[in-house]
Design a protein around this motif. Structure first.
Motif, PDB file in Angstrom:
ATOM      1  N   ASP A  10     -74.363 -30.228  26.250  1.00 55.40           N
ATOM      2  CA  ASP A  10     -74.765 -29.395  24.990  1.00 55.40           C
ATOM      3  C   ASP A  10     -75.345 -28.090  25.326  1.00 55.40           C
ATOM      4  O   ASP A  10     -75.826 -27.828  26.479  1.00 55.40           O
ATOM      5  CB  ASP A  10     -76.309 -30.121  24.731  1.00 55.40           C
ATOM      6  CG  ASP A  10     -75.807 -31.635  23.993  1.00 55.40           C
ATOM      7  OD1 ASP A  10     -74.881 -31.696  23.584  1.00 55.40           O
ATOM      8  OD2 ASP A  10     -76.577 -32.609  24.477  1.00 55.40           O
ATOM      9  N   TRP A  11     -75.301 -27.172  24.214  1.00 57.86           N
ATOM     10  CA  TRP A  11     -75.893 -25.838  24.411  1.00 57.86           C
ATOM     11  C   TRP A  11     -77.254 -26.147  24.147  1.00 57.86           C
ATOM     12  O   TRP A  11     -77.797 -25.938  22.981  1.00 57.86           O
ATOM     13  CB  TRP A  11     -75.216 -24.896  23.274  1.00 57.86           C
ATOM     14  CG  TRP A  11     -75.721 -23.636  23.249  1.00 57.86           C
ATOM     15  CD1 TRP A  11     -76.702 -22.944  22.645  1.00 57.86           C
ATOM     16  CD2 TRP A  11     -75.288 -22.459  24.252  1.00 57.86           C
ATOM     17  NE1 TRP A  11     -76.879 -21.551  22.751  1.00 57.86           N
ATOM     18  CE2 TRP A  11     -75.868 -21.307  23.997  1.00 57.86           C
ATOM     19  CE3 TRP A  11     -74.333 -22.490  25.220  1.00 57.86           C
ATOM     20  CZ2 TRP A  11     -75.710 -20.151  24.694  1.00 57.86           C
ATOM     21  CZ3 TRP A  11     -74.072 -21.433  26.017  1.00 57.86           C
ATOM     22  CH2 TRP A  11     -74.871 -20.166  25.666  1.00 57.86           C
ATOM     23  N   HIS A  12     -78.060 -26.367  25.133  1.00 56.20           N
ATOM     24  CA  HIS A  12     -79.561 -26.711  25.115  1.00 56.20           C
ATOM     25  C   HIS A  12     -80.215 -25.742  25.771  1.00 56.20           C
ATOM     26  O   HIS A  12     -79.973 -25.752  27.153  1.00 56.20           O
ATOM     27  CB  HIS A  12     -79.785 -28.293  25.655  1.00 56.20           C
ATOM     28  CG  HIS A  12     -81.074 -28.813  25.338  1.00 56.20           C
ATOM     29  ND1 HIS A  12     -81.376 -29.985  25.818  1.00 56.20           N
ATOM     30  CD2 HIS A  12     -82.142 -28.108  24.564  1.00 56.20           C
ATOM     31  CE1 HIS A  12     -82.675 -30.126  25.590  1.00 56.20           C
ATOM     32  NE2 HIS A  12     -82.894 -29.072  24.616  1.00 56.20           N
ATOM     33  N   LEU A  13     -81.015 -24.893  25.177  1.00 57.93           N
ATOM     34  CA  LEU A  13     -81.932 -23.823  25.696  1.00 57.93           C
ATOM     35  C   LEU A  13     -83.201 -24.165  25.621  1.00 57.93           C
ATOM     36  O   LEU A  13     -83.586 -24.605  24.570  1.00 57.93           O
ATOM     37  CB  LEU A  13     -81.510 -22.420  25.367  1.00 57.93           C
ATOM     38  CG  LEU A  13     -79.847 -22.128  25.569  1.00 57.93           C
ATOM     39  CD1 LEU A  13     -79.705 -20.928  24.694  1.00 57.93           C
ATOM     40  CD2 LEU A  13     -79.474 -22.262  26.817  1.00 57.93           C
ATOM     41  N   GLY A  14     -84.068 -23.476  26.463  1.00 60.32           N
ATOM     42  CA  GLY A  14     -85.301 -23.523  26.355  1.00 60.32           C
ATOM     43  C   GLY A  14     -86.112 -23.003  27.755  1.00 60.32           C
ATOM     44  O   GLY A  14     -85.637 -22.977  28.720  1.00 60.32           O
ATOM     45  N   ILE A  15     -87.466 -22.435  27.519  1.00 59.82           N
ATOM     46  CA  ILE A  15     -88.055 -21.987  28.781  1.00 59.82           C
ATOM     47  C   ILE A  15     -89.487 -22.476  28.708  1.00 59.82           C
ATOM     48  O   ILE A  15     -90.175 -22.966  27.781  1.00 59.82           O
ATOM     49  CB  ILE A  15     -87.932 -20.331  28.414  1.00 59.82           C
ATOM     50  CG1 ILE A  15     -88.787 -19.956  27.457  1.00 59.82           C
ATOM     51  CG2 ILE A  15     -86.654 -19.791  28.835  1.00 59.82           C
ATOM     52  CD1 ILE A  15     -89.164 -18.412  27.402  1.00 59.82           C
ATOM     53  N   ASP A  72     -79.787 -28.313  29.839  1.00 60.11           N
ATOM     54  CA  ASP A  72     -78.738 -29.259  30.161  1.00 60.11           C
ATOM     55  C   ASP A  72     -78.100 -29.173  31.734  1.00 60.11           C
ATOM     56  O   ASP A  72     -77.896 -28.145  31.832  1.00 60.11           O
ATOM     57  CB  ASP A  72     -77.749 -29.083  28.925  1.00 60.11           C
ATOM     58  CG  ASP A  72     -76.366 -30.118  29.286  1.00 60.11           C
ATOM     59  OD1 ASP A  72     -76.423 -31.121  28.499  1.00 60.11           O
ATOM     60  OD2 ASP A  72     -75.788 -30.081  30.262  1.00 60.11           O
ATOM     61  N   ILE A  73     -78.262 -30.267  32.192  1.00 57.06           N
ATOM     62  CA  ILE A  73     -77.794 -30.046  33.683  1.00 57.06           C
ATOM     63  C   ILE A  73     -76.703 -29.451  34.001  1.00 57.06           C
ATOM     64  O   ILE A  73     -76.492 -28.770  34.922  1.00 57.06           O
ATOM     65  CB  ILE A  73     -78.216 -31.530  34.134  1.00 57.06           C
ATOM     66  CG1 ILE A  73     -78.231 -31.157  35.805  1.00 57.06           C
ATOM     67  CG2 ILE A  73     -77.026 -32.399  34.200  1.00 57.06           C
ATOM     68  CD1 ILE A  73     -78.819 -32.397  36.687  1.00 57.06           C
ATOM     69  N   PHE A  74     -75.460 -29.892  33.232  1.00 56.60           N
ATOM     70  CA  PHE A  74     -74.101 -29.306  33.272  1.00 56.60           C
ATOM     71  C   PHE A  74     -74.061 -27.965  32.960  1.00 56.60           C
ATOM     72  O   PHE A  74     -73.422 -26.997  33.614  1.00 56.60           O
ATOM     73  CB  PHE A  74     -73.120 -30.083  32.637  1.00 56.60           C
ATOM     74  CG  PHE A  74     -72.971 -31.315  33.454  1.00 56.60           C
ATOM     75  CD1 PHE A  74     -72.948 -31.574  34.785  1.00 56.60           C
ATOM     76  CD2 PHE A  74     -72.755 -32.479  32.586  1.00 56.60           C
ATOM     77  CE1 PHE A  74     -72.847 -32.758  35.557  1.00 56.60           C
ATOM     78  CE2 PHE A  74     -72.623 -33.700  33.286  1.00 56.60           C
ATOM     79  CZ  PHE A  74     -72.977 -34.023  34.844  1.00 56.60           C
ATOM     80  N   LEU A  75     -74.715 -27.558  31.917  1.00 53.33           N
ATOM     81  CA  LEU A  75     -74.935 -26.176  31.413  1.00 53.33           C
ATOM     82  C   LEU A  75     -75.444 -25.037  32.486  1.00 53.33           C
ATOM     83  O   LEU A  75     -75.333 -24.278  32.855  1.00 53.33           O
ATOM     84  CB  LEU A  75     -75.618 -26.071  30.065  1.00 53.33           C
ATOM     85  CG  LEU A  75     -75.858 -24.618  29.508  1.00 53.33           C
ATOM     86  CD1 LEU A  75     -74.326 -24.174  28.832  1.00 53.33           C
ATOM     87  CD2 LEU A  75     -76.541 -24.703  28.396  1.00 53.33           C
ATOM     88  N   ASP A 115     -79.909 -34.163  29.788  1.00 55.66           N
ATOM     89  CA  ASP A 115     -81.358 -33.366  29.424  1.00 55.66           C
ATOM     90  C   ASP A 115     -82.139 -33.328  30.791  1.00 55.66           C
ATOM     91  O   ASP A 115     -82.321 -34.312  31.352  1.00 55.66           O
ATOM     92  CB  ASP A 115     -81.929 -34.018  28.240  1.00 55.66           C
ATOM     93  CG  ASP A 115     -83.017 -33.200  27.997  1.00 55.66           C
ATOM     94  OD1 ASP A 115     -84.222 -33.139  28.414  1.00 55.66           O
ATOM     95  OD2 ASP A 115     -83.114 -32.721  26.742  1.00 55.66           O
ATOM     96  N   ILE A 116     -82.419 -32.051  31.277  1.00 53.99           N
ATOM     97  CA  ILE A 116     -83.277 -31.979  32.285  1.00 53.99           C
ATOM     98  C   ILE A 116     -84.719 -32.517  32.166  1.00 53.99           C
ATOM     99  O   ILE A 116     -85.337 -32.958  33.280  1.00 53.99           O
ATOM    100  CB  ILE A 116     -83.030 -30.468  32.807  1.00 53.99           C
ATOM    101  CG1 ILE A 116     -81.790 -29.773  33.109  1.00 53.99           C
ATOM    102  CG2 ILE A 116     -84.311 -30.016  33.838  1.00 53.99           C
ATOM    103  CD1 ILE A 116     -81.725 -28.327  33.474  1.00 53.99           C
TER     104      ILE A 116
END
Length: 517
Positions: free
Chosen positions: A72-77, A129-132, A189-190
């Motif tokens: 997934d294109w899953h971003l966040g900080i 996302d761990i693979f991202l 998901d991390i």
């Protein structure tokens, strides 16, 4: 506004413009790269201003299925990622300015490589996302490999391949571990993986798999030998971004993966990390003392400073982890500035041999003053960022092991020895030759590069709370995870009572009952 996606994609688009459009020459490429990196810095400041320090969890979250359920294109900080992104976007325009006159061949491609690297660094810190994360983490090798291999020094091919092979081979085991984790938890998901309770046996092997990658990236002793070669052969801006940001990917990996996902193994293998850190800080400091090449000396000092990062992280308490993160930020600024200072004199005399200099306090007083400031910051002078970082690391480490604290403190003493010895040979005495006496002082462009770093180092040293506050909720979450898992799954472990030394022998790890730290 999907600000994280914009920050990742904008440098890529600018890089495509530089290499794809006809008529882009060197001057235009420099302007495009500088404007892009300044826009990125402005977006980073927007992130900082919009970030809620007291909030827990991740902010600025974006999620778009790409190859669900695999990627997934899953971003966040969180606050940790925020500070490292700010470090990246702060250093990048300075790197472009540092390359303004020194890089004269294939300028569009050079600038494009730096822009792509900026995109990949931001993506690594923002990936949820761990693979991202793995894609960004590994793809960052490619532009640095090209920067060293094309625009580097005489032994650039050897250095670039050594850098690439060391860092890539270490990450193969991490990928195998990721595949196991996703199969076990059923999620990429991390955040989910950080809360998943892997068995102690699985944690042990997963920790070692991830450790193989992060230890090389840091780099930790004895897999540090690629770093001096890479620094010596890389152009000045390449050394700045390598020391300033790319080395921090290993520390970020420990914080994001090893500590929260494998808390049992982190406690079980604390002896390994502390032992390697103690050897690194003494051994590399002694090696730095006998260097004749300025870049090699600073490269070995980087290994010693990153040993402080790993020692603080595996103190497994709030002060140690917080000090390690501040050390990562401080080292990124100070080591980057020191490499820039080396680049200033190298552009004039075209040698990094320490013996070819001398007397620069007379011939280049502005340069000598700024070099002295960064030298003092490197050895941890109070009111600089280095003092805050080292104090917190030692404070946290003392609660875990007085012996480790004692050995790490010798690194501060040795650091003062080799850095002051370096400064004495460069700035004082008499000039080694007429060409040294004729070197002009800092230009306005060079002053404009070094003064922002000076201000940032002072800011962090005088008012560190502004940098620590965003990270505190994330650090508290990691410590709570460590403490909870230690109490639940480690009924017997080495004593961590404040003031008592930790036995660093693996066989002694279950010899005493767990006590409250």
């Amino acid at each position: 506004m999907p600000i994280l996606s914009i920050m990742i994609l904008l440098p890529v688009l600018s890089a495509v413009v530089l290499v794809a459009l006809p008529g882009i020459d060197g001057p235009r490429a420099r302007v495009v790269a500088l404007v892009t990196t300044l826009v990125e810095f402005a977006l980073g400041l927007m992130l900082w201003s919009g970030y809620e320090n007291a909030a827990t969890g991740f902010q600025f979250v974006e999620k778009l299925p790409l190859f669900a359920p695999y990627l997934d294109w899953h971003l966040g900080i969180d606050g940790i990622a925020l500070m490292l992104i700010l470090l990246s976007v702060f250093l990048m325009p300075l790197c472009i300015l540092a390359s303004w006159e020194s890089v004269k061949t294939r300028v569009p491609e050079y600038m494009a490589a730096f822009l792509i690297m900026e995109s990949l660094m931001i993506g690594t810190f923002a990936a949820r996302d761990i693979f991202l994360f793995y894609l960004f983490f590994e793809a960052g090798l490619i532009p640095m490999f090209l920067i060293i291999g094309i625009w580097g020094g005489a032994r650039r091919i050897y250095a670039s391949y050594k850098f690439f092979l060391y860092t890539l081979l270490g990450s193969v085991l991490m990928l195998v571990g990721m595949l196991y984790m996703v199969g076990e938890a059923g999620s990429t998901d991390i955040g989910v993986l950080s809360r998943w309770n892997f068995t102690p046996e699985a944690q042990f092997w997963l920790f070692l798999a991830f450790f193989a990658s992060f230890a090389v990236k840091m780099p930790m002793w004895p897999v540090h030998t690629w770093l001096p070669d890479a620094h010596v052969e890389a152009p000045t801006a390449g050394s700045v971004i390598l020391a300033g940001v790319l080395l921090k990917l290993g520390g970020y990996g420990f914080v994001r993966f090893s500590l929260p996902m494998f808390p049992d193994a982190s406690a079980q293998l604390i002896w390994l990390v502390l032992a390697l850190s103690m050897v690194a800080v003494v051994y590399t400091s002694l090696v730095a003392l006998v260097q004749n090449d300025m870049k090699k000396l600073i490269a070995y000092s980087s290994v010693a400073h990153m040993a402080f990062v790993t020692a603080g992280l595996f103190a497994l308490n709030t002060q140690g982890i917080e000090g390690s993160l501040v050390m990562m930020l401080s080292h990124g600024l100070v080591s980057g500035a020191l490499f820039l200072c080396v680049g200033v004199v190298y552009d004039r005399l075209h040698t990094r041999e320490i013996g070819r200099y001398g007397g620069l306090a007379d011939t280049m007083p502005r340069y000598a003053l700024l070099l002295l400031f960064f030298t003092m910051a490197s050895v941890g002078l109070p009111a600089t960022s280095g003092f805050v970082a080292e104090f917190l690391v030692l404070l946290g480490l003392y609660q875990t092991s007085t012996w480790a604290t004692f050995v790490m403190t010798t690194g501060i003493i040795l650091g003062a020895a080799y850095m002051l010895w370096l400064y004495r040979r460069i700035a004082f005495g008499s000039a080694a030759g007429d060409d040294t006496r004729a070197m002009p002082d800092l230009s306005l462009r060079e002053v404009a590069i070094l003064l922002p770093i000076t201000a940032a180092v002072l800011w962090m040293g005088i008012y560190p709370k502004s940098f620590q506050a965003p990270m505190k909720p994330a650090i508290a979450s990691i410590v709570a995870r460590l403490d909870g898992r230690e109490m639940a799954t480690l009924p017997t472990r080495m004593t961590l009572t404040p003031g008592l030394p930790v036995n660093l022998l693996p066989a002694a790890m279950a010899a005493e009952p767990e006590t409250h730290r």
